[in-house]
Write a protein that holds these residues in place. Structure first.
Motif, PDB file in Angstrom:
ATOM      1  N   ASP A 196      -1.332   9.828  10.742  1.00  0.00           N
ATOM      2  CA  ASP A 196      -2.004   9.565  12.016  1.00  0.00           C
ATOM      3  C   ASP A 196      -2.816   8.277  11.856  1.00  0.00           C
ATOM      4  OD1 ASP A 196      -3.654   9.469  14.254  1.00  0.00           O
ATOM      5  OD2 ASP A 196      -4.244  11.573  14.139  1.00  0.00           O
ATOM      6  N   PRO A 197      -2.584   7.256  12.708  1.00  0.00           N
ATOM      7  CA  PRO A 197      -3.294   5.984  12.531  1.00  0.00           C
ATOM      8  C   PRO A 197      -4.811   6.095  12.627  1.00  0.00           C
ATOM      9  CG  PRO A 197      -1.755   5.871  14.400  1.00  0.00           C
ATOM     10  CD  PRO A 197      -1.618   7.231  13.797  1.00  0.00           C
ATOM     11  N   ALA A 198      -5.315   7.148  13.247  1.00  0.00           N
ATOM     12  CA  ALA A 198      -6.771   7.323  13.333  1.00  0.00           C
ATOM     13  C   ALA A 198      -7.399   7.464  11.951  1.00  0.00           C
ATOM     14  CB  ALA A 198      -7.105   8.546  14.184  1.00  0.00           C
ATOM     15  N   LEU A 199      -6.624   7.951  10.974  1.00  0.00           N
ATOM     16  CA  LEU A 199      -7.172   8.171   9.636  1.00  0.00           C
ATOM     17  C   LEU A 199      -7.520   6.860   8.935  1.00  0.00           C
ATOM     18  CD1 LEU A 199      -4.891  11.131   8.541  1.00  0.00           C
ATOM     19  CD2 LEU A 199      -7.371  11.212   8.789  1.00  0.00           C
ATOM     20  N   MET A 225      -4.714   5.615   2.413  1.00  0.00           N
ATOM     21  CA  MET A 225      -3.385   5.964   2.913  1.00  0.00           C
ATOM     22  C   MET A 225      -2.335   5.141   2.180  1.00  0.00           C
ATOM     23  SD  MET A 225      -1.834   6.127   6.809  1.00  0.00           S
ATOM     24  CE  MET A 225      -3.083   7.252   7.415  1.00  0.00           C
ATOM     25  N   ILE A 226      -1.433   5.844   1.494  1.00  0.00           N
ATOM     26  CA  ILE A 226      -0.446   5.216   0.625  1.00  0.00           C
ATOM     27  C   ILE A 226       0.899   5.047   1.338  1.00  0.00           C
ATOM     28  CG2 ILE A 226       0.663   5.414  -1.655  1.00  0.00           C
ATOM     29  CD1 ILE A 226      -1.719   7.324  -2.317  1.00  0.00           C
ATOM     30  N   ASP A 227       0.989   5.437   2.568  1.00  0.00           N
ATOM     31  CA  ASP A 227       2.195   5.280   3.377  1.00  0.00           C
ATOM     32  C   ASP A 227       1.860   4.379   4.556  1.00  0.00           C
ATOM     33  OD1 ASP A 227       4.754   5.591   4.319  1.00  0.00           O
ATOM     34  OD2 ASP A 227       4.569   7.730   4.766  1.00  0.00           O
ATOM     35  N   ALA A 228       2.879   3.766   5.148  1.00  0.00           N
ATOM     36  CA  ALA A 228       2.672   3.068   6.416  1.00  0.00           C
ATOM     37  C   ALA A 228       2.312   4.101   7.475  1.00  0.00           C
ATOM     38  CB  ALA A 228       3.943   2.323   6.807  1.00  0.00           C
ATOM     39  N   ASN A 229       1.359   3.767   8.347  1.00  0.00           N
ATOM     40  CA  ASN A 229       0.961   4.744   9.353  1.00  0.00           C
ATOM     41  C   ASN A 229       1.952   4.787  10.519  1.00  0.00           C
ATOM     42  OD1 ASN A 229       0.208   2.798  11.364  1.00  0.00           O
ATOM     43  ND2 ASN A 229      -1.851   2.628  10.506  1.00  0.00           N
ATOM     44  N   VAL A 230       1.727   5.713  11.444  1.00  0.00           N
ATOM     45  CA  VAL A 230       2.653   5.917  12.555  1.00  0.00           C
ATOM     46  C   VAL A 230       2.895   4.625  13.335  1.00  0.00           C
ATOM     47  CG1 VAL A 230       2.962   7.054  14.787  1.00  0.00           C
ATOM     48  CG2 VAL A 230       2.179   8.378  12.836  1.00  0.00           C
ATOM     49  N   PHE A 235      -0.226  14.231  14.580  1.00  0.00           N
ATOM     50  CA  PHE A 235       0.812  13.276  14.201  1.00  0.00           C
ATOM     51  C   PHE A 235       1.856  13.111  15.304  1.00  0.00           C
ATOM     52  CE2 PHE A 235       5.225  13.150  12.565  1.00  0.00           C
ATOM     53  CZ  PHE A 235       5.277  11.804  12.240  1.00  0.00           C
ATOM     54  N   GLY A 236       2.357  14.234  15.843  1.00  0.00           N
ATOM     55  CA  GLY A 236       3.369  14.158  16.895  1.00  0.00           C
ATOM     56  C   GLY A 236       2.852  13.452  18.134  1.00  0.00           C
ATOM     57  N   LYS A 237       1.584  13.691  18.460  1.00  0.00           N
ATOM     58  CA  LYS A 237       0.983  13.009  19.614  1.00  0.00           C
ATOM     59  C   LYS A 237       0.827  11.520  19.343  1.00  0.00           C
ATOM     60  CE  LYS A 237      -1.461  17.189  21.089  1.00  0.00           C
ATOM     61  NZ  LYS A 237      -2.765  17.874  21.196  1.00  0.00           N
ATOM     62  N   ALA A 238       0.468  11.166  18.101  1.00  0.00           N
ATOM     63  CA  ALA A 238       0.346   9.748  17.749  1.00  0.00           C
ATOM     64  C   ALA A 238       1.708   9.058  17.788  1.00  0.00           C
ATOM     65  CB  ALA A 238      -0.277   9.606  16.361  1.00  0.00           C
ATOM     66  N   PHE A 239       2.762   9.775  17.352  1.00  0.00           N
ATOM     67  CA  PHE A 239       4.113   9.215  17.408  1.00  0.00           C
ATOM     68  C   PHE A 239       4.509   8.935  18.853  1.00  0.00           C
ATOM     69  CE2 PHE A 239       8.665   9.306  17.800  1.00  0.00           C
ATOM     70  CZ  PHE A 239       9.130   8.640  16.681  1.00  0.00           C
ATOM     71  N   GLY A 262      -8.500  -3.619   2.064  1.00  0.00           N
ATOM     72  CA  GLY A 262      -9.852  -3.138   1.811  1.00  0.00           C
ATOM     73  C   GLY A 262     -10.595  -2.684   3.041  1.00  0.00           C
ATOM     74  N   LYS A 263     -10.342  -3.316   4.181  1.00  0.00           N
ATOM     75  CA  LYS A 263     -11.182  -3.023   5.341  1.00  0.00           C
ATOM     76  C   LYS A 263     -10.905  -1.677   5.992  1.00  0.00           C
ATOM     77  CE  LYS A 263      -8.425  -5.928   8.505  1.00  0.00           C
ATOM     78  NZ  LYS A 263      -8.503  -7.105   9.385  1.00  0.00           N
ATOM     79  N   ASP A 264      -9.728  -1.089   5.719  1.00  0.00           N
ATOM     80  CA  ASP A 264      -9.449   0.232   6.305  1.00  0.00           C
ATOM     81  C   ASP A 264      -8.746   1.196   5.353  1.00  0.00           C
ATOM     82  OD1 ASP A 264      -7.018  -1.075   6.232  1.00  0.00           O
ATOM     83  OD2 ASP A 264      -6.476  -0.645   8.318  1.00  0.00           O
ATOM     84  N   HIS A 265      -8.440   0.741   4.124  1.00  0.00           N
ATOM     85  CA  HIS A 265      -7.766   1.571   3.120  1.00  0.00           C
ATOM     86  C   HIS A 265      -6.369   1.987   3.584  1.00  0.00           C
ATOM     87  CE1 HIS A 265     -11.836   2.760   1.065  1.00  0.00           C
ATOM     88  NE2 HIS A 265     -11.677   1.441   1.193  1.00  0.00           N
ATOM     89  N   GLN A 266      -5.707   1.086   4.300  1.00  0.00           N
ATOM     90  CA  GLN A 266      -4.328   1.293   4.744  1.00  0.00           C
ATOM     91  C   GLN A 266      -3.415   0.419   3.883  1.00  0.00           C
ATOM     92  OE1 GLN A 266      -2.477   3.117   7.388  1.00  0.00           O
ATOM     93  NE2 GLN A 266      -1.009   2.339   5.897  1.00  0.00           N
ATOM     94  N   MET A 267      -2.493   1.070   3.147  1.00  0.00           N
ATOM     95  CA  MET A 267      -1.580   0.279   2.332  1.00  0.00           C
ATOM     96  C   MET A 267      -0.674  -0.565   3.218  1.00  0.00           C
ATOM     97  SD  MET A 267       1.088   1.350  -0.706  1.00  0.00           S
ATOM     98  CE  MET A 267      -0.154   1.524  -1.986  1.00  0.00           C
TER      99      MET A 267
END
Length: 411
Positions: free
Chosen positions: A133-136, A147-152, A181-185, A358-363
């Protein structure tokens, strides 16, 4: 030890007289029972193998790590997962890995934020490789979560780029699981279709209960009646398998675009019906494996776990990344390691450059477009003869999206 937990000491086989050992406990919380158990058990198997290869025995500040690996059954239930989080912490876990369920991801972030604030001498870090979920990594971002995966949004943007190339597509049907997750998709699919192909009509936007639908025939009939040219789905695990069965049985001319529409259970069910019709956007490399090192790693895993499959390369990314951060920090202390992870750049075993923003911990990572296939495969799934093959690659720079994260860092 509480019920629903198992542990394994991964012995490094180190001569006690010549090297000091540091004990490190890592916990994996996921579905080990219930409708998504196959997904959780497979994910745990792959994670444990990566920990054995990249962390156990690793030297950090002159000491070699001796890892205890806990497997805890969260049942894709936020409350159950929080019980297991406390179980993990009580057994000394510093690092929590988790794969399935963004609702669980949100619960873990909230609980770990509170725990670390109240217990500055006993902090833990959450390494998330599947709750996307991109909110994370957006409005709900946390210093203690990576987050070690690409987000939705990253995956769906790439998915729509593929759909947009086919000018014959006029109608799209969106189907997913009824939780965060389904709603974010669904939201991402509508946003990026509107941005990139506003001429495409959305003829269905369907959410269904997660893990409760055995027969997707009513949903498949809606897809058929809609005369959609493409179906977009974020379904995973048992819900993807059962959706694939019903779509195959009822028949549809629509092409299917997914982000988890492959792997154990799914590829075998889709079979011949998916050839030329099923596309996936995901991370990692399966066919071809991209580097000799990644092929050797996969072969070793498959030899050790006969009858199983390797499908979560992001698991390996996460463990590799953690090991790099240990060395950079010169410590396994979660606070020092969290700072070391920020903006960490490294090359994965399959040859991809990845960066932990670094700014959001999104890989930030490259993505691959793959097609359901039976020819040209080194690795299939379920010994079915069917798998996926890479048809094109999307460089890291093309997957980078803005973030709404306003990170609160410890002082």
């Amino acid at each position: 030890m509480l019920l629903g937990a198992s542990s394994l000491i991964l012995s490094a086989g180190l001569p006690a007289a010549t090297v000091q050992a540091e004990n490190l406990t890592i916990a994996f919380i996921d579905a080990l029972s219930g409708p998504f158990a196959a997904t959780g058990l497979g994910s745990g198997r792959e994670l444990k193998h990566a920990v054995e290869k990249f962390l156990n025995g690793k030297e950090v500040a002159g000491e070699k790590l001796e890892v205890e690996f806990l497997e805890l059954d969260g049942k894709i239930n936020p409350k159950e997962s929080l019980v297991q989080l406390q179980n993990a912490i009580s057994q000394g876990a510093k690092y929590i890995f988790h794969n399935s369920g963004s609702s669980v991801g949100h619960a873990l972030v909230g609980a770990i934020n509170k725990h670390n604030k109240r217990n500055p001498d006993n902090r833990v870090l959450y390494l998330n490789y599947g709750a996307i979920d991109p909110a994370l990594t957006g409005s709900k971002c946390s210093f203690w979560h990576f987050m070690i995966d690409a987000n939705v949004d990253m995956k769906v943007s790439a998915l729509v780029d593929e759909i947009a190339k086919d000018k014959s597509v006029k109608k799209a049907f969106i189907i997913g699981q009824d939780y965060s997750f389904g709603k974010a998709f669904s939201a991402a699919a509508k946003k990026y279709l509107a941005d990139k192909r506003p001429d495409i009509e959305i003829v269905g936007d369907q959410l269904h209960p997660i893990g409760k639908v055995k027969d997707f025939t009513p949903y498949a009939q809606k897809i058929l009646r809609s005369k959609a040219d493409v179906v977009m789905t974020g379904n995973w695990g048992a819900d993807m398998i059962n959706l694939a069965k019903s779509v195959k049985e009822i028949g549809t001319e629509a092409n299917i675009y997914g982000i988890y529409a492959y792997g154990p259970g799914v590829s075998a069910v889709v079979g011949e019906s998916g050839l030329g019709k099923l596309s996936i956007v995901t991370q990692g490399h399966i066919n071809p494996p991209n580097t000799p090192e990644w092929a050797a790693y996969t072969d070793e895993f498959l030899a050790k776990h006969p009858g199983n499959d390797m499908s979560n390369e992001r698991t390996v990314y996460g463990v590799q990344m953690l090991g790099e951060a240990f060395v950079k920090a010169g410590s396994t202390d979660p606070l020092k390691v969290a700072f070391a992870l920020e903006d960490l750049e490294f090359t994965t075993i399959s040859g991809d450059k990845v960066v932990m923003r670094g700014k959001d911990h999104q890989m930030q990572m490259p993505l691959q477009v793959m097609a359901h296939a039976k020819d040209g495969l080194k690795y299939d799934f379920d010994q079915s003869g069917y798998g996926v093959i890479t048809t094109s690659s999307i460089p890291l720079e093309n997957n980078t999206l803005e973030t709404s994260c306003e990170m609160q860092r410890p002082s």
